[in-house]
Design a protein around this motif. Sequence first.
Motif, PDB file in Angstrom:
ATOM      1  N   VAL A  65       0.839  -1.199   0.000  1.00  0.00           N
ATOM      2  CA  VAL A  65       0.000   0.000   0.000  1.00  0.00           C
ATOM      3  C   VAL A  65       0.876   1.252   0.000  1.00  0.00           C
ATOM      4  O   VAL A  65       1.895   1.312   0.696  1.00  0.00           O
ATOM      5  CB  VAL A  65      -0.929   0.002   1.233  1.00  0.00           C
ATOM      6  CG1 VAL A  65      -1.714   1.309   1.312  1.00  0.00           C
ATOM      7  CG2 VAL A  65      -1.880  -1.181   1.175  1.00  0.00           C
ATOM      8  N   GLY A  66       0.465   2.255  -0.777  1.00  0.00           N
ATOM      9  CA  GLY A  66       1.185   3.524  -0.815  1.00  0.00           C
ATOM     10  C   GLY A  66       2.255   3.556  -1.895  1.00  0.00           C
ATOM     11  O   GLY A  66       2.513   2.565  -2.581  1.00  0.00           O
ATOM     12  N   ASP A  67       2.888   4.705  -2.043  1.00  0.00           N
ATOM     13  CA  ASP A  67       3.964   4.878  -3.022  1.00  0.00           C
ATOM     14  C   ASP A  67       5.303   4.625  -2.334  1.00  0.00           C
ATOM     15  O   ASP A  67       5.885   5.510  -1.718  1.00  0.00           O
ATOM     16  CB  ASP A  67       3.919   6.294  -3.604  1.00  0.00           C
ATOM     17  CG  ASP A  67       4.922   6.482  -4.741  1.00  0.00           C
ATOM     18  OD1 ASP A  67       5.750   5.577  -4.965  1.00  0.00           O
ATOM     19  OD2 ASP A  67       4.887   7.537  -5.390  1.00  0.00           O
ATOM     20  N   LEU A  68       5.778   3.395  -2.440  1.00  0.00           N
ATOM     21  CA  LEU A  68       7.069   3.003  -1.851  1.00  0.00           C
ATOM     22  C   LEU A  68       8.089   2.735  -2.956  1.00  0.00           C
ATOM     23  O   LEU A  68       8.952   1.874  -2.823  1.00  0.00           O
ATOM     24  CB  LEU A  68       6.901   1.764  -0.973  1.00  0.00           C
ATOM     25  CG  LEU A  68       5.967   1.896   0.238  1.00  0.00           C
ATOM     26  CD1 LEU A  68       6.018   0.629   1.076  1.00  0.00           C
ATOM     27  CD2 LEU A  68       6.333   3.096   1.087  1.00  0.00           C
ATOM     28  N   THR A  69       7.979   3.492  -4.037  1.00  0.00           N
ATOM     29  CA  THR A  69       8.871   3.300  -5.182  1.00  0.00           C
ATOM     30  C   THR A  69      10.336   3.407  -4.786  1.00  0.00           C
ATOM     31  O   THR A  69      11.164   2.563  -5.158  1.00  0.00           O
ATOM     32  CB  THR A  69       8.553   4.332  -6.279  1.00  0.00           C
ATOM     33  OG1 THR A  69       7.171   4.230  -6.625  1.00  0.00           O
ATOM     34  CG2 THR A  69       9.392   4.078  -7.512  1.00  0.00           C
ATOM     35  N   ALA A  70      10.688   4.445  -4.030  1.00  0.00           N
ATOM     36  CA  ALA A  70      12.080   4.672  -3.642  1.00  0.00           C
ATOM     37  C   ALA A  70      12.619   3.517  -2.799  1.00  0.00           C
ATOM     38  O   ALA A  70      13.740   3.033  -3.030  1.00  0.00           O
ATOM     39  CB  ALA A  70      12.204   5.991  -2.884  1.00  0.00           C
ATOM     40  N   GLN A  71      11.851   3.077  -1.800  1.00  0.00           N
ATOM     41  CA  GLN A  71      12.302   1.978  -0.936  1.00  0.00           C
ATOM     42  C   GLN A  71      12.490   0.691  -1.726  1.00  0.00           C
ATOM     43  O   GLN A  71      13.469  -0.039  -1.515  1.00  0.00           O
ATOM     44  CB  GLN A  71      11.301   1.747   0.196  1.00  0.00           C
ATOM     45  CG  GLN A  71      11.168   2.907   1.166  1.00  0.00           C
ATOM     46  CD  GLN A  71      10.070   3.872   0.799  1.00  0.00           C
ATOM     47  OE1 GLN A  71       9.948   4.264  -0.367  1.00  0.00           O
ATOM     48  NE2 GLN A  71       9.260   4.254   1.772  1.00  0.00           N
TER      49      GLN A  71
END
Length: 280
Positions: A230-236
Amino acid sequence: MLVGYSSSSEEEEEEEDSEAAVGLNSCSRKCQEEDDDNDLCPVRKKPKTEEQDTKTRLPLPGCLLAMFPDEVDTQTEDSSLHGGRVRSFKHERGNWATYVYLPYHPEEEFRELLEELLSAARARGVDLTPQEEFHLSLSQTVVLRHHWIQPFTQSLRADLAHCKRFVCSAGKLKVYCNAEGTRTFLGMEVYTGHAQLLDLVRVVDRTMMEFRLETFYKEPSFHVSLAWCVGDLTAQMKGCLQELQRVVDEHEEGPFRLRLDGVELRCRTGNKTFRFPLET
């Protein structure tokens, strides 16, 4: 005159109501006095209409509910019922979420690899949820009205009737995030069969345009989604992508390659699935 008659009738009714009210109050006082003395006052029965109103009402039949397509089912909007996922558009009766895809039937080796990927991501602080089923999308998710389903699927069937079967492969991991930034995906991108997939997208897009629906992306990255969060965790997720790719490339005896047999396309609309076999 008619007006005078009406007014007179109303006055008579008011007088009768007033007299009835006095009589009822007198009876109530009498009953109360008798009740205080010997509890012999009979209980006044509820009017029949009052009894009916207190009964539990039966739910409306589904066919009647379907007549009001603009009414939103609030339960389906509760993200806690869907693992925290948020809809890209509101669910409304009569609107069916629809998309076209190439199914992938995973083998045991794939499931073992997926467990290793989830474990490796979790060790880097990214908790992923595996997909319930696996496929390669050939359309965006669009809203289809219920009465469009039959002509829409008939158009797809006619256009796909002469498309040939093929095979495509995937092996490179890639991170994707939906347009709303509500979910992030770990996918495996296709590296062979790209041209055949583009041909299929053109065919599907023709039907989409026929019904004035949104077509597919201009430069699609064909992939099979493996897991999501869930959410925008693109960087991680990009931060641990190299390590996850190593898991794929060093899996058991050699690099794992996901193989999709393009035998049939499918269209999911609401809770219905339509199959379109490709020509041999």
